[in-house]
Scaffold this motif. Structure first.
Motif, PDB file in Angstrom:
ATOM      1  N   CYS A   1       0.090  -7.627 -10.323  1.00 58.68           N
ATOM      2  CA  CYS A   1       1.115  -8.117  -9.395  1.00 58.68           C
ATOM      3  C   CYS A   1       2.124  -7.015  -9.080  1.00 58.68           C
ATOM      4  O   CYS A   1       2.499  -6.819  -7.916  1.00 58.68           O
ATOM      5  CB  CYS A   1       1.829  -9.337  -9.981  1.00 58.68           C
ATOM      6  N   ARG A   2       2.554  -6.293 -10.111  1.00 59.87           N
ATOM      7  CA  ARG A   2       3.520  -5.209  -9.887  1.00 59.87           C
ATOM      8  C   ARG A   2       2.909  -4.096  -9.058  1.00 59.87           C
ATOM      9  O   ARG A   2       3.567  -3.529  -8.180  1.00 59.87           O
ATOM     10  CB  ARG A   2       4.021  -4.672 -11.231  1.00 59.87           C
TER      11      ARG A   2
ATOM     12  N   TYR B   1       4.635  -6.957  -6.155  1.00 59.33           N
ATOM     13  CA  TYR B   1       5.253  -8.259  -6.409  1.00 59.33           C
ATOM     14  C   TYR B   1       5.817  -8.292  -7.830  1.00 59.33           C
ATOM     15  O   TYR B   1       5.074  -8.395  -8.810  1.00 59.33           O
ATOM     16  CB  TYR B   1       4.230  -9.388  -6.218  1.00 59.33           C
TER      17      TYR B   1
ATOM     18  N   ASP C   1       8.284 -10.496  -8.415  1.00 63.23           N
ATOM     19  CA  ASP C   1       8.714 -11.898  -8.483  1.00 63.23           C
ATOM     20  C   ASP C   1       7.522 -12.758  -8.089  1.00 63.23           C
ATOM     21  O   ASP C   1       7.067 -12.733  -6.946  1.00 63.23           O
ATOM     22  CB  ASP C   1       9.890 -12.129  -7.526  1.00 63.23           C
TER      23      ASP C   1
ATOM     24  N   GLN D   1       7.058 -15.006  -4.956  1.00 63.33           N
ATOM     25  CA  GLN D   1       6.750 -14.450  -3.641  1.00 63.33           C
ATOM     26  C   GLN D   1       5.258 -14.499  -3.324  1.00 63.33           C
ATOM     27  O   GLN D   1       4.838 -14.174  -2.218  1.00 63.33           O
ATOM     28  CB  GLN D   1       7.233 -12.993  -3.561  1.00 63.33           C
ATOM     29  N   ILE D   2       4.451 -14.921  -4.305  1.00 62.69           N
ATOM     30  CA  ILE D   2       2.991 -14.953  -4.139  1.00 62.69           C
ATOM     31  C   ILE D   2       2.523 -16.379  -3.863  1.00 62.69           C
ATOM     32  O   ILE D   2       2.817 -17.293  -4.637  1.00 62.69           O
ATOM     33  CB  ILE D   2       2.283 -14.409  -5.395  1.00 62.69           C
TER      34      ILE D   2
ATOM     35  N   PHE E   1      -3.546 -10.230  -2.662  1.00 63.78           N
ATOM     36  CA  PHE E   1      -2.472 -11.216  -2.645  1.00 63.78           C
ATOM     37  C   PHE E   1      -2.200 -11.722  -1.232  1.00 63.78           C
ATOM     38  O   PHE E   1      -2.272 -10.952  -0.268  1.00 63.78           O
ATOM     39  CB  PHE E   1      -1.177 -10.600  -3.197  1.00 63.78           C
TER      40      PHE E   1
ATOM     41  N   PRO F   1       1.011 -13.358   0.459  1.00 64.62           N
ATOM     42  CA  PRO F   1       2.415 -13.647   0.153  1.00 64.62           C
ATOM     43  C   PRO F   1       2.850 -15.001   0.705  1.00 64.62           C
ATOM     44  O   PRO F   1       2.239 -15.537   1.642  1.00 64.62           O
ATOM     45  CB  PRO F   1       3.164 -12.504   0.842  1.00 64.62           C
TER      46      PRO F   1
ATOM     47  N   GLN G   1       8.066 -14.506   2.789  1.00 64.77           N
ATOM     48  CA  GLN G   1       8.180 -13.207   2.151  1.00 64.77           C
ATOM     49  C   GLN G   1       7.320 -12.137   2.816  1.00 64.77           C
ATOM     50  O   GLN G   1       7.412 -10.961   2.473  1.00 64.77           O
ATOM     51  CB  GLN G   1       7.784 -13.308   0.670  1.00 64.77           C
ATOM     52  N   ARG G   2       6.486 -12.534   3.773  1.00 66.87           N
ATOM     53  CA  ARG G   2       5.619 -11.548   4.399  1.00 66.87           C
ATOM     54  C   ARG G   2       6.428 -10.693   5.370  1.00 66.87           C
ATOM     55  O   ARG G   2       7.466 -11.130   5.895  1.00 66.87           O
ATOM     56  CB  ARG G   2       4.464 -12.235   5.136  1.00 66.87           C
TER      57      ARG G   2
END
Length: 234
Positions: free
Chosen positions: A120-121, A125, A127, A130-131, A144, A146, A150-151
């Motif tokens: 994720c990082r 991402y 947080d 946000q996914i 992912f 989003p 958040q996109r």
């Protein structure tokens, strides 16, 4: 004499690897499925054995050809049959969707929570809220989707119609003009030289790289007046 035979068999194995790789098709490591990866390792191992086996190198060459032919057959099958594709390449696994992390699918993917958070990082991402959806693709990458809010915004969101960006084409490399590339983009050497003079260059030899984008020309000089160390000066 043995050293000469090793050199000859090494060259033959390299030639065989080159031809078989062309036959099987070029794939990046990240695009390989499990079968491609296993076949690639095995073929490399056989080629290494062939290079040093002085008594029966033809046996190793036959094994190389068999592995390559099987790989091609599998590739054709997966292209034509959905069932074969699912068996050989697998299908994406949903790791997270709508705020729910699927523990069973993480187990199927042989992935723990720490690894999932790392992916994720890497995807940008930090947080998880946000996914919307996280998928493990058959090539081992995690992709992912989003959450809509958040996109990144796009021109379509603002009803903007920007001009299409064109692919940049190199027209000068290491001070050498590439007339073939100029012809492909509908330009000629006269246009190029006019563009160079407008930007202060007298000859193409003064240009390290020039990239054409439509009627625009981006130029990188052969010799920069600014040293790289100057970029860190305050």
């Amino acid at each position: 004499m043995n050293l000469l035979r090793v050199a000859v068999t090494s060259l033959i194995s390299l030639a065989a690897l080159f031809l078989l790789t062309k036959l099987m098709g070029n794939k990046q490591v990240s695009q390989m499925n499990l079968f491609d990866y296993i076949v690639g390792i095995t073929i490399g191992s056989i080629a290494a054995e062939m290079a040093t086996e002085l008594d029966t190198p033809e046996n190793f060459l036959l094994a190389l050809v068999i592995y390559a032919v099987v790989a091609v057959i599998i590739s054709l099958l997966t292209n034509k049959s959905l069932a074969a594709r699912r068996i050989m390449t697998g299908k994406p696994l949903i790791l997270m969707d709508g705020g729910v992390i699927y523990r069973d699918n993480l187990k199927k993917a042989k992935m723990d929570l720490g690894e999932f958070l790392m992916y994720c990082r890497i995807g940008g991402y930090f947080d998880l809220s946000q996914i919307q959806t996280a998928l493990l693709e058959h090539n081992g990458k995690v992709t992912f989707l989003p959450v809509e809010m958040q996109r990144p915004a796009t021109p379509a969101d603002f009803s903007i119609q920007p001009d299409q960006t064109l692919l940049q084409t190199p027209v000068v490399l290491d001070g050498e003009v590439l007339p073939g590339n100029l012809q492909r983009i509908g330009k000629n050497v006269t246009w190029l030289m006019n563009q160079l003079r407008q930007q202060g260059y007298k000859e193409a030899e003064e240009v390290f790289l020039a990239m054409a984008d439509g009627n625009q020309l981006s130029i990188f000089p052969m010799e920069s007046k600014k040293l790289p160390s100057d970029l860190t000066d305050k």
